[in-house]
Design a protein around this motif. Sequence first.
Motif, PDB file in Angstrom:
ATOM      1  N   ASP A 248       0.800  -1.222   0.000  1.00  0.00           N
ATOM      2  CA  ASP A 248       0.000   0.000   0.000  1.00  0.00           C
ATOM      3  C   ASP A 248       0.834   1.274   0.000  1.00  0.00           C
ATOM      4  N   LEU A 249       2.148   1.157  -0.050  1.00  0.00           N
ATOM      5  CA  LEU A 249       2.995   2.352  -0.082  1.00  0.00           C
ATOM      6  C   LEU A 249       2.705   3.157  -1.356  1.00  0.00           C
ATOM      7  N   ASP A 250       2.420   4.441  -1.193  1.00  0.00           N
ATOM      8  CA  ASP A 250       2.136   5.324  -2.330  1.00  0.00           C
ATOM      9  C   ASP A 250       3.444   5.635  -3.052  1.00  0.00           C
ATOM     10  N   LEU A 251       3.659   4.951  -4.174  1.00  0.00           N
ATOM     11  CA  LEU A 251       4.924   5.088  -4.899  1.00  0.00           C
ATOM     12  C   LEU A 251       4.999   6.398  -5.682  1.00  0.00           C
ATOM     13  N   GLY A 252       3.888   7.131  -5.711  1.00  0.00           N
ATOM     14  CA  GLY A 252       3.888   8.430  -6.385  1.00  0.00           C
ATOM     15  C   GLY A 252       4.646   9.482  -5.592  1.00  0.00           C
ATOM     16  N   CYS A 253       4.679   9.314  -4.267  1.00  0.00           N
ATOM     17  CA  CYS A 253       5.370  10.331  -3.468  1.00  0.00           C
ATOM     18  C   CYS A 253       6.489   9.751  -2.606  1.00  0.00           C
ATOM     19  N   ARG A 254       6.554   8.412  -2.507  1.00  0.00           N
ATOM     20  CA  ARG A 254       7.645   7.821  -1.730  1.00  0.00           C
ATOM     21  C   ARG A 254       8.195   6.619  -2.492  1.00  0.00           C
ATOM     22  N   SER A 255       9.368   6.175  -2.117  1.00  0.00           N
ATOM     23  CA  SER A 255       9.925   4.997  -2.772  1.00  0.00           C
ATOM     24  C   SER A 255      10.268   3.958  -1.714  1.00  0.00           C
ATOM     25  N   LEU A 256      10.294   2.695  -2.131  1.00  0.00           N
ATOM     26  CA  LEU A 256      10.673   1.620  -1.212  1.00  0.00           C
ATOM     27  C   LEU A 256      12.083   1.863  -0.690  1.00  0.00           C
ATOM     28  N   LYS A 257      12.919   2.434  -1.595  1.00  0.00           N
ATOM     29  CA  LYS A 257      14.312   2.723  -1.247  1.00  0.00           C
ATOM     30  C   LYS A 257      14.405   3.639  -0.034  1.00  0.00           C
ATOM     31  N   SER A 258      13.567   4.693  -0.028  1.00  0.00           N
ATOM     32  CA  SER A 258      13.677   5.660   1.061  1.00  0.00           C
ATOM     33  C   SER A 258      12.964   5.195   2.321  1.00  0.00           C
ATOM     34  N   VAL A 259      11.844   4.483   2.165  1.00  0.00           N
ATOM     35  CA  VAL A 259      11.086   4.070   3.349  1.00  0.00           C
ATOM     36  C   VAL A 259      11.767   2.908   4.069  1.00  0.00           C
ATOM     37  N   TYR A 260      12.280   1.946   3.280  1.00  0.00           N
ATOM     38  CA  TYR A 260      12.900   0.774   3.901  1.00  0.00           C
ATOM     39  C   TYR A 260      14.417   0.897   3.847  1.00  0.00           C
ATOM     40  N   SER A 261      14.924   1.927   4.520  1.00  0.00           N
ATOM     41  CA  SER A 261      16.372   2.101   4.543  1.00  0.00           C
ATOM     42  C   SER A 261      16.822   2.244   5.984  1.00  0.00           C
ATOM     43  N   SER A 262      18.066   1.904   6.211  1.00  0.00           N
ATOM     44  CA  SER A 262      18.624   1.980   7.547  1.00  0.00           C
ATOM     45  C   SER A 262      20.129   2.033   7.410  1.00  0.00           C
ATOM     46  N   SER A 263      20.780   2.548   8.446  1.00  0.00           N
ATOM     47  CA  SER A 263      22.239   2.614   8.385  1.00  0.00           C
ATOM     48  C   SER A 263      22.855   1.229   8.581  1.00  0.00           C
ATOM     49  N   HIS A 264      22.010   0.240   8.951  1.00  0.00           N
ATOM     50  CA  HIS A 264      22.536  -1.098   9.234  1.00  0.00           C
ATOM     51  C   HIS A 264      22.767  -1.944   7.985  1.00  0.00           C
ATOM     52  N   TYR A 265      22.196  -1.552   6.875  1.00  0.00           N
ATOM     53  CA  TYR A 265      22.416  -2.299   5.639  1.00  0.00           C
ATOM     54  C   TYR A 265      22.378  -1.335   4.467  1.00  0.00           C
ATOM     55  N   THR A 266      22.883  -1.809   3.306  1.00  0.00           N
ATOM     56  CA  THR A 266      22.846  -0.961   2.131  1.00  0.00           C
ATOM     57  C   THR A 266      21.393  -0.754   1.714  1.00  0.00           C
ATOM     58  N   SER A 267      21.068   0.464   1.344  1.00  0.00           N
ATOM     59  CA  SER A 267      19.684   0.827   1.019  1.00  0.00           C
ATOM     60  C   SER A 267      19.286   0.311  -0.364  1.00  0.00           C
ATOM     61  N   PRO A 268      18.058  -0.159  -0.581  1.00  0.00           N
ATOM     62  CA  PRO A 268      17.022  -0.373   0.428  1.00  0.00           C
ATOM     63  C   PRO A 268      17.231  -1.690   1.157  1.00  0.00           C
ATOM     64  N   SER A 269      16.400  -1.962   2.150  1.00  0.00           N
ATOM     65  CA  SER A 269      16.473  -3.226   2.875  1.00  0.00           C
ATOM     66  C   SER A 269      16.464  -4.398   1.898  1.00  0.00           C
ATOM     67  N   PRO A 270      17.320  -5.417   2.140  1.00  0.00           N
ATOM     68  CA  PRO A 270      17.337  -6.595   1.253  1.00  0.00           C
ATOM     69  C   PRO A 270      15.969  -7.254   1.140  1.00  0.00           C
ATOM     70  N   VAL A 271      15.084  -7.015   2.105  1.00  0.00           N
ATOM     71  CA  VAL A 271      13.742  -7.596   2.079  1.00  0.00           C
ATOM     72  C   VAL A 271      12.949  -7.097   0.869  1.00  0.00           C
ATOM     73  N   VAL A 272      13.064  -5.803   0.571  1.00  0.00           N
ATOM     74  CA  VAL A 272      12.243  -5.210  -0.487  1.00  0.00           C
ATOM     75  C   VAL A 272      13.034  -4.925  -1.767  1.00  0.00           C
ATOM     76  N   ARG A 273      14.274  -5.407  -1.848  1.00  0.00           N
ATOM     77  CA  ARG A 273      15.151  -5.016  -2.953  1.00  0.00           C
ATOM     78  C   ARG A 273      14.573  -5.403  -4.326  1.00  0.00           C
ATOM     79  N   SER A 274      14.047  -6.621  -4.435  1.00  0.00           N
ATOM     80  CA  SER A 274      13.489  -7.059  -5.723  1.00  0.00           C
ATOM     81  C   SER A 274      12.281  -6.218  -6.117  1.00  0.00           C
ATOM     82  N   LEU A 275      11.420  -5.923  -5.151  1.00  0.00           N
ATOM     83  CA  LEU A 275      10.229  -5.118  -5.437  1.00  0.00           C
ATOM     84  C   LEU A 275      10.622  -3.700  -5.815  1.00  0.00           C
ATOM     85  N   ASP A 276      11.653  -3.163  -5.126  1.00  0.00           N
ATOM     86  CA  ASP A 276      12.126  -1.814  -5.417  1.00  0.00           C
ATOM     87  C   ASP A 276      12.657  -1.723  -6.846  1.00  0.00           C
ATOM     88  N   MET A 277      13.351  -2.781  -7.278  1.00  0.00           N
ATOM     89  CA  MET A 277      13.902  -2.814  -8.635  1.00  0.00           C
ATOM     90  C   MET A 277      12.778  -2.675  -9.667  1.00  0.00           C
TER      91      MET A 277
END
Length: 396
Positions: A248-277
Amino acid sequence: MHDQPHTAAPPELRGDRTIKRKRLFDAAAAPIRKRRPQTVTANPPCPSPLVKVLREYGLLEVVVSELCADDLWALANTSKALNEAIMPRTVSLNNLLGRLKCSGKGVEIRNKCHQKWPCFEASLCTEHVRCGSTNTKHETETKSCVNCKVATCDECRIHCVYQTSFEGPCDPNDPAELPNFSGFVLLQPFEQPILSPHHLNHDDSTSEPRWQDPSKSGRGPYHDQGYLDVPFHLGETAPPEYIGDILDLDLGCRSLKSVYSSSHYTSPSPVVRSLDMVAEARKVHFCDFCFGDVAPSDVAGMQEWDKITSFLPMLPSELVASKKECRCTLRTRMLDRWLCARCYQAEEDAIESFSRSQSNGGTFRCRCGNHVQRVLCLWCRGEVLEQEEDTEKADH
Ligand SMILES: [Zn+2]
Ligand SMILES: [Zn+2]
Ligand SMILES: [Zn+2]
Ligand SMILES: [Zn+2]
Ligand SMILES: [Zn+2]
């Protein structure tokens, strides 16, 4: 990326075929188009019993419900009389295609694209990847594909998160031990663990029944539900993410890359990397000038554009240059439209080659060489207006 090029599809399912059919349909409304001669005079005086049966639309519908698209196409091509009995006007043809038996092509494509990760304990593991038309244990919903109109079961259409594997607990008598679930994102190759609400002791999980083995219980598989975890092949760690929120993330104003990011891993989270691509691939960058003039002028570019726009039957063409803003979510794009896996592949291919035709040789510049200022979404042809995430909030 795809093992099976779209051109290998039988003609009735090809994208170009769909476009032609649509054009014919549009053209039929225009007065210039010649009417076909009446079939009564064109047919031989004594049609075969089969032709007689199939000319009765009600009987044709019954026959069709036992056929796959390939069978129907083969039957229609055996003779001119049969072809005319089976291929009526576009509206009833679409109706017929929707009454076919699902062909199982989607499951075939899934099996080609998805690469099974070795089981932890094979004896406890069951796979559930089966077309609804060959599965008598499960009631599987079947609807017409939004693009090709061919009947497609829930297993053969595209899902954001397919749940494919169930691995039972080592000790079935221990109530504390939960089974393992895993699956795949869209048609991406990497298997990812999936957690049920019970795995995370979610507050409202006590009221819901525990997830069952789909091959034994008649329940599930639980596509697009639960929590997605890091793909098996990656050594990284990251928290599992609630699939409902991702969808349900509104991709028109946000991206998976920015929402699922953290200093603990390379952005975006490996969980959502395929979907972000996949979500990123829908974006094309333009300068201010080119953005207002997106429809390409050259013939090759126009054909690509036609391919993409043919996948957006709901949107009138005047929206191309309108001031529409992108409000796409993975749910509205992938789930709310009932789309067969083959048409999904064709869409991805069309989007990819259009993006390539508009790109400036791998540089982050507009096709004309100017700096990029605007972003077009190829899913809805609206403008993507991403907000800057403040890093504190993003680091959840
Ligand atoms: Zn397994
Ligand atoms: Zn199916
Ligand atoms: Zn389709
Ligand atoms: Zn969009
Ligand atoms: Zn430009």
